[in-house]
Design an enzyme around this catalytic site. Sequence first.
Site, PDB file in Angstrom:
ATOM      1  N   SER A 239      12.700 -50.663  52.802  1.00 55.28           N
ATOM      2  CA  SER A 239      13.544 -51.867  52.504  1.00 55.28           C
ATOM      3  C   SER A 239      13.649 -52.823  53.774  1.00 55.28           C
ATOM      4  O   SER A 239      13.917 -53.907  53.512  1.00 55.28           O
ATOM      5  CB  SER A 239      14.344 -51.861  51.459  1.00 55.28           C
ATOM      6  OG  SER A 239      15.561 -50.948  52.078  1.00 55.28           O
TER       7      SER A 239
ATOM      8  N   SER B 142      14.688 -47.067  54.654  1.00 58.17           N
ATOM      9  CA  SER B 142      13.900 -47.592  56.143  1.00 58.17           C
ATOM     10  C   SER B 142      12.586 -48.439  55.412  1.00 58.17           C
ATOM     11  O   SER B 142      12.360 -49.652  56.329  1.00 58.17           O
ATOM     12  CB  SER B 142      13.301 -46.521  56.656  1.00 58.17           C
ATOM     13  OG  SER B 142      12.294 -47.045  57.601  1.00 58.17           O
TER      14      SER B 142
ATOM     15  N   THR C  51      10.036 -43.782  52.727  1.00 52.04           N
ATOM     16  CA  THR C  51       9.602 -44.502  51.487  1.00 52.04           C
ATOM     17  C   THR C  51      11.175 -44.960  50.822  1.00 52.04           C
ATOM     18  O   THR C  51      11.152 -45.657  49.665  1.00 52.04           O
ATOM     19  CB  THR C  51       8.858 -43.715  50.421  1.00 52.04           C
ATOM     20  OG1 THR C  51       9.592 -42.435  50.114  1.00 52.04           O
ATOM     21  CG2 THR C  51       7.486 -43.692  50.814  1.00 52.04           C
ATOM     22  N   ALA C  52      12.300 -44.940  51.576  1.00 54.13           N
ATOM     23  CA  ALA C  52      13.487 -45.218  51.076  1.00 54.13           C
ATOM     24  C   ALA C  52      13.926 -46.398  51.592  1.00 54.13           C
ATOM     25  O   ALA C  52      13.422 -47.393  51.940  1.00 54.13           O
ATOM     26  CB  ALA C  52      14.419 -43.749  51.285  1.00 54.13           C
TER      27      ALA C  52
ATOM     28  N   ASP D  59      15.007 -37.558  42.717  1.00 51.52           N
ATOM     29  CA  ASP D  59      14.783 -37.154  44.038  1.00 51.52           C
ATOM     30  C   ASP D  59      16.274 -37.056  44.787  1.00 51.52           C
ATOM     31  O   ASP D  59      16.332 -36.227  45.481  1.00 51.52           O
ATOM     32  CB  ASP D  59      14.218 -38.343  44.640  1.00 51.52           C
ATOM     33  CG  ASP D  59      12.704 -38.348  44.482  1.00 51.52           C
ATOM     34  OD1 ASP D  59      12.115 -37.569  43.929  1.00 51.52           O
ATOM     35  OD2 ASP D  59      11.926 -39.573  44.992  1.00 51.52           O
ATOM     36  N   GLY D  60      17.372 -37.635  44.109  1.00 54.08           N
ATOM     37  CA  GLY D  60      18.641 -37.324  44.854  1.00 54.08           C
ATOM     38  C   GLY D  60      19.106 -36.001  44.550  1.00 54.08           C
ATOM     39  O   GLY D  60      19.665 -35.237  45.454  1.00 54.08           O
TER      40      GLY D  60
ATOM     41  N   ALA E 190      18.770 -55.898  59.184  1.00 54.92           N
ATOM     42  CA  ALA E 190      19.243 -57.499  59.229  1.00 54.92           C
ATOM     43  C   ALA E 190      19.682 -57.456  60.823  1.00 54.92           C
ATOM     44  O   ALA E 190      20.880 -58.052  60.977  1.00 54.92           O
ATOM     45  CB  ALA E 190      20.102 -58.013  58.323  1.00 54.92           C
TER      46      ALA E 190
ATOM     47  N   ASP F 170      17.640 -39.878  55.463  1.00 55.41           N
ATOM     48  CA  ASP F 170      17.995 -40.511  56.740  1.00 55.41           C
ATOM     49  C   ASP F 170      19.347 -40.634  56.911  1.00 55.41           C
ATOM     50  O   ASP F 170      20.041 -40.114  56.338  1.00 55.41           O
ATOM     51  CB  ASP F 170      17.731 -42.044  56.347  1.00 55.41           C
ATOM     52  CG  ASP F 170      17.984 -42.460  54.918  1.00 55.41           C
ATOM     53  OD1 ASP F 170      19.136 -42.159  54.488  1.00 55.41           O
ATOM     54  OD2 ASP F 170      17.295 -43.204  54.329  1.00 55.41           O
TER      55      ASP F 170
ATOM     56  N   ARG G 209      22.774 -55.627  68.042  1.00 57.71           N
ATOM     57  CA  ARG G 209      23.856 -56.198  66.936  1.00 57.71           C
ATOM     58  C   ARG G 209      22.949 -56.677  65.761  1.00 57.71           C
ATOM     59  O   ARG G 209      21.965 -57.174  65.569  1.00 57.71           O
ATOM     60  CB  ARG G 209      24.247 -57.613  67.561  1.00 57.71           C
ATOM     61  CG  ARG G 209      24.915 -57.439  68.829  1.00 57.71           C
ATOM     62  CD  ARG G 209      25.674 -58.780  69.287  1.00 57.71           C
ATOM     63  NE  ARG G 209      26.479 -59.122  68.283  1.00 57.71           N
ATOM     64  CZ  ARG G 209      26.728 -60.424  67.719  1.00 57.71           C
ATOM     65  NH1 ARG G 209      25.990 -61.241  67.908  1.00 57.71           N
ATOM     66  NH2 ARG G 209      27.999 -60.471  66.911  1.00 57.71           N
TER      67      ARG G 209
END
EC number: 2.7.1.23
Length: 298
Positions: free
Chosen positions: A200, A198, A195-196, A80-81, A219, A155, A182
């Site tokens: 996770s 985002s 599916t990448a 895919d890369g 986070a 992304d 923040r």
Amino acid sequence: MKSKFRHVALFGKYHATVTGGALESSRKVLDDVAQFLARQGCEVVLDKDTAVHTGLSGFPALNMEQIGAQCDLGLVIGGDGTMLGVGRQMASHGLPLIGINQGRLGFITDIPIGGYQNTLAPMLQGRYQIDDRSVLHAKVVRDQHCVFDALALNDVVVNRGGTSGMLELRVEVDGRFVANQRADGLIISTPTGSTAYSLSAGGPLMHPSIGGWVMAPIAPHTLSNRPIVLPETSEVSLEIVSGRYASANFDMQSLAELMIGDRITVRRSEHKVRFLHPEGWNYFDTLRKKMHWNEGGN
């Protein structure tokens, strides 16, 4: 009647991670596919960088601009890369792309390398499904000057430095203030990129036909700060308020260090990337095969 393809460009995986036996394997696969295309009556050319790095000869080699102007199909052999890199460069040319998977997951290089001939032959004759994907156009503006300008098929990610604390980002959508966030970073993702990274970070899966972006914090300091889906007509602006050694990544393209006051704007590109799939291709089949999604269902 869909187009038959006669002038085909081959793109291969040849980057620094491909060495020794892997490079030899990649070269043999490329040569095998090129010979197969020639037997199908296609005029075959190689991407110039692919030819140089693999040492494959026997076919003309063209640069990206020449391929975009002269060819009617691009065939990408890799993961895919590799497809992301080719897709970004071919978006402005409208060159349709077919992916043969020589990588790991293969969300967008979806034809298995084993037995590719049986899948590819009817596609060359016009039996395929069209899948147009939206592309992000991002800029980094510093002191009213654009210092980085790139397309992204997956992304745009703004990240904190590896040893620094949280980032503070001022987020606006269409010029309207959203929040001072923040977090360790923020992701603006296309449906293709859902599916990448985002995913996770807790973002939703988005069907590629949906006209929207995912904005997902990484986070976040405030747990109520959740991913949100925005219209793809929106322009998102991110300003670095505080935080050291932040970086911006546009698929695999990077701006290594952002400064306080830098502004990243993300909007829909005027171009799209056109993927071609075999007849009968189904997005949900891809999710089940590649992500083991909804296993146990009937």
